[in-house]
Write a protein that holds these residues in place. Sequence first.
Motif, PDB file in Angstrom:
ATOM      1  N   ALA A  89      -0.335 -14.885   9.614  1.00  8.22           N
ATOM      2  CA  ALA A  89       0.904 -15.157   9.635  1.00  8.22           C
ATOM      3  C   ALA A  89       1.412 -16.232   8.353  1.00  8.22           C
ATOM      4  O   ALA A  89       0.517 -17.429   8.665  1.00  8.22           O
ATOM      5  CB  ALA A  89       1.224 -15.790  11.482  1.00  8.22           C
ATOM      6  N   GLY A  90       2.512 -15.876   7.684  1.00 12.03           N
ATOM      7  CA  GLY A  90       2.968 -16.606   7.111  1.00 12.03           C
ATOM      8  C   GLY A  90       1.541 -17.338   5.758  1.00 12.03           C
ATOM      9  O   GLY A  90       2.285 -17.633   4.493  1.00 12.03           O
ATOM     10  N   LYS A  91       1.164 -15.868   5.453  1.00 11.79           N
ATOM     11  CA  LYS A  91      -0.340 -16.238   4.631  1.00 11.79           C
ATOM     12  C   LYS A  91       0.544 -15.723   3.580  1.00 11.79           C
ATOM     13  O   LYS A  91       1.510 -15.232   3.771  1.00 11.79           O
ATOM     14  CB  LYS A  91      -1.297 -15.984   4.799  1.00 11.79           C
ATOM     15  N   GLU A  92       0.069 -16.285   1.845  1.00  5.95           N
ATOM     16  CA  GLU A  92       0.888 -15.577   0.712  1.00  5.95           C
ATOM     17  C   GLU A  92       0.126 -14.344   0.450  1.00  5.95           C
ATOM     18  O   GLU A  92      -0.811 -13.808   0.527  1.00  5.95           O
ATOM     19  CB  GLU A  92      -0.119 -16.389  -0.345  1.00  5.95           C
ATOM     20  N   VAL A  93       1.429 -13.688  -0.345  1.00  9.51           N
ATOM     21  CA  VAL A  93       1.098 -12.464  -0.704  1.00  9.51           C
ATOM     22  C   VAL A  93       1.223 -12.016  -2.483  1.00  9.51           C
ATOM     23  O   VAL A  93       2.425 -12.226  -2.088  1.00  9.51           O
ATOM     24  CB  VAL A  93       2.123 -11.756   0.383  1.00  9.51           C
ATOM     25  N   THR A  94       0.215 -11.256  -2.787  1.00  9.27           N
ATOM     26  CA  THR A  94       0.356 -11.365  -3.800  1.00  9.27           C
ATOM     27  C   THR A  94       0.619 -10.185  -4.557  1.00  9.27           C
ATOM     28  O   THR A  94      -0.225  -9.020  -3.103  1.00  9.27           O
ATOM     29  CB  THR A  94      -0.689 -11.612  -4.861  1.00  9.27           C
ATOM     30  N   GLY A  95       0.817  -9.010  -5.087  1.00 10.76           N
ATOM     31  CA  GLY A  95       0.666  -7.578  -5.474  1.00 10.76           C
ATOM     32  C   GLY A  95       0.841  -6.774  -6.366  1.00 10.76           C
ATOM     33  O   GLY A  95       0.787  -7.799  -7.669  1.00 10.76           O
ATOM     34  N   SER A  96       0.698  -5.757  -7.008  1.00 11.25           N
ATOM     35  CA  SER A  96      -0.007  -5.526  -8.174  1.00 11.25           C
ATOM     36  C   SER A  96       1.518  -5.264  -8.904  1.00 11.25           C
ATOM     37  O   SER A  96       1.928  -4.962 -10.196  1.00 11.25           O
ATOM     38  CB  SER A  96      -0.076  -3.788  -8.506  1.00 11.25           C
ATOM     39  N   ASP A  97       2.103  -5.371  -8.971  1.00  9.56           N
ATOM     40  CA  ASP A  97       4.123  -5.635  -8.968  1.00  9.56           C
ATOM     41  C   ASP A  97       4.452  -6.358  -8.552  1.00  9.56           C
ATOM     42  O   ASP A  97       4.827  -7.063  -7.322  1.00  9.56           O
ATOM     43  CB  ASP A  97       4.912  -4.196  -8.165  1.00  9.56           C
ATOM     44  N   ASP A  98       4.806  -7.562  -9.129  1.00 12.96           N
ATOM     45  CA  ASP A  98       5.218  -9.318  -9.325  1.00 12.96           C
ATOM     46  C   ASP A  98       6.368  -9.309  -8.672  1.00 12.96           C
ATOM     47  O   ASP A  98       6.757 -10.303  -7.849  1.00 12.96           O
ATOM     48  CB  ASP A  98       4.977 -10.247 -10.097  1.00 12.96           C
ATOM     49  N   PHE A  99       7.625  -8.489  -9.113  1.00 14.03           N
ATOM     50  CA  PHE A  99       8.769  -8.719  -8.621  1.00 14.03           C
ATOM     51  C   PHE A  99       8.890  -6.985  -7.872  1.00 14.03           C
ATOM     52  O   PHE A  99       9.542  -6.249  -8.690  1.00 14.03           O
ATOM     53  CB  PHE A  99       9.488  -8.629  -9.975  1.00 14.03           C
ATOM     54  N   PRO A 100       9.029  -7.585  -6.751  1.00 13.46           N
ATOM     55  CA  PRO A 100       9.538  -5.636  -5.460  1.00 13.46           C
ATOM     56  C   PRO A 100      10.935  -5.359  -6.344  1.00 13.46           C
ATOM     57  O   PRO A 100      11.921  -6.547  -6.594  1.00 13.46           O
ATOM     58  CB  PRO A 100       9.323  -6.702  -4.336  1.00 13.46           C
ATOM     59  N   ILE A 101      11.380  -4.287  -5.571  1.00 11.66           N
ATOM     60  CA  ILE A 101      12.217  -4.063  -6.225  1.00 11.66           C
ATOM     61  C   ILE A 101      13.332  -3.943  -5.276  1.00 11.66           C
ATOM     62  O   ILE A 101      14.886  -5.060  -5.603  1.00 11.66           O
ATOM     63  CB  ILE A 101      12.951  -2.236  -6.658  1.00 11.66           C
ATOM     64  N   ILE A 102      12.650  -3.764  -4.366  1.00 11.18           N
ATOM     65  CA  ILE A 102      14.092  -4.532  -3.467  1.00 11.18           C
ATOM     66  C   ILE A 102      13.051  -5.929  -2.391  1.00 11.18           C
ATOM     67  O   ILE A 102      12.166  -5.400  -2.136  1.00 11.18           O
ATOM     68  CB  ILE A 102      14.330  -3.596  -2.575  1.00 11.18           C
ATOM     69  N   GLY A 103      13.605  -6.193  -1.522  1.00  9.60           N
ATOM     70  CA  GLY A 103      12.914  -7.463  -0.988  1.00  9.60           C
ATOM     71  C   GLY A 103      12.042  -8.555  -1.179  1.00  9.60           C
ATOM     72  O   GLY A 103      12.122  -8.707  -3.111  1.00  9.60           O
ATOM     73  N   GLU A 104      11.368  -9.330  -1.181  1.00 14.81           N
ATOM     74  CA  GLU A 104      10.293 -10.597  -1.151  1.00 14.81           C
ATOM     75  C   GLU A 104       8.576 -10.273  -0.870  1.00 14.81           C
ATOM     76  O   GLU A 104       8.935  -9.448   0.179  1.00 14.81           O
ATOM     77  CB  GLU A 104      10.483 -11.722  -1.484  1.00 14.81           C
ATOM     78  N   LEU A 105       8.145  -9.852  -1.704  1.00 17.61           N
ATOM     79  CA  LEU A 105       6.341 -10.140  -1.155  1.00 17.61           C
ATOM     80  C   LEU A 105       6.167 -10.760   0.043  1.00 17.61           C
ATOM     81  O   LEU A 105       4.980 -10.740   0.984  1.00 17.61           O
ATOM     82  CB  LEU A 105       5.247 -10.300  -1.834  1.00 17.61           C
ATOM     83  N   GLU A 106       6.556 -12.330   0.459  1.00 16.09           N
ATOM     84  CA  GLU A 106       6.947 -13.332   1.714  1.00 16.09           C
ATOM     85  C   GLU A 106       6.700 -12.123   2.849  1.00 16.09           C
ATOM     86  O   GLU A 106       6.655 -12.517   3.989  1.00 16.09           O
ATOM     87  CB  GLU A 106       7.331 -14.589   1.211  1.00 16.09           C
ATOM     88  N   TYR A 107       7.955 -11.120   2.786  1.00 14.82           N
ATOM     89  CA  TYR A 107       8.488 -10.683   3.431  1.00 14.82           C
ATOM     90  C   TYR A 107       6.770 -10.231   4.637  1.00 14.82           C
ATOM     91  O   TYR A 107       6.852  -9.545   6.075  1.00 14.82           O
ATOM     92  CB  TYR A 107       9.089  -9.436   3.754  1.00 14.82           C
ATOM     93  N   ILE A 108       6.112  -9.706   3.724  1.00 15.45           N
ATOM     94  CA  ILE A 108       4.635  -8.545   5.203  1.00 15.45           C
ATOM     95  C   ILE A 108       4.029  -9.706   5.374  1.00 15.45           C
ATOM     96  O   ILE A 108       3.871  -8.847   6.264  1.00 15.45           O
ATOM     97  CB  ILE A 108       3.864  -7.972   3.604  1.00 15.45           C
ATOM     98  N   THR A 109       4.391 -11.139   5.843  1.00 15.57           N
ATOM     99  CA  THR A 109       4.097 -11.567   6.381  1.00 15.57           C
ATOM    100  C   THR A 109       4.770 -12.736   7.649  1.00 15.57           C
ATOM    101  O   THR A 109       4.180 -13.694   7.827  1.00 15.57           O
ATOM    102  CB  THR A 109       2.587 -12.417   5.988  1.00 15.57           C
TER     103      THR A 109
END
Length: 218
Positions: A68-88
Amino acid sequence: MKTHSTLQLTLALTLAGSLTAAAAPLTTEIPPEIIEGTPMPIKVQNLVPAPKQAPTLDVPEGTTLLSAGKEVTGSDDFPIIGELEYITDGDKIGGEGYFTELMDGLQWIQIDLEASHEIAAVWIWHFHSQARAYHDVIVQVSDDPEFNEGVTTLYNNDYDGSADMGKATDNPYVESRFGLLADGKNTKGRYVRCYSAGNTSNDMNHYIEVEVYGKPSQ
């Protein structure tokens, strides 16, 4: 009088019974069903149909939500829609404005649990407002943020080997509001990485929520 071997057997059975008693089914809040768009044909080998109820998995006593609330990173640094932080962020609603969309091809998201823990389960929700199957869904755990060493695969449905990360041991499945519940097998690790490579409706990759459960390190 009990022999030494009999005492060992009795102790082992008692310990096994205690461990079984200490386990309990993992539960979480299941989002409401929201159906959007026109469903597309799902042409995938060995497809597991959408479930009628939430999956079940017994987890050890003391298991808690670690992500919960932990940092999320990804292979695509700039999502087309939304934000990586949505995932947690704890929100699992399937409608527009609640999901993160990554570009096409094999992509991954990674959660930093900030310390190495025993992982009991990883519960994943991709876009579930339309019946579809995501390709090359792979879940891995490691203490190495680059995932170059000490990698344990918890789930892999890459049936054609296109992700080049080993032979699939699981079957593709239809997305639903109940998500995918992967057994963590008490694997120890700080980072959880989830892969996908598009889906049967389009080439993009989507995540609504990923929950990682386990026993916090002491």
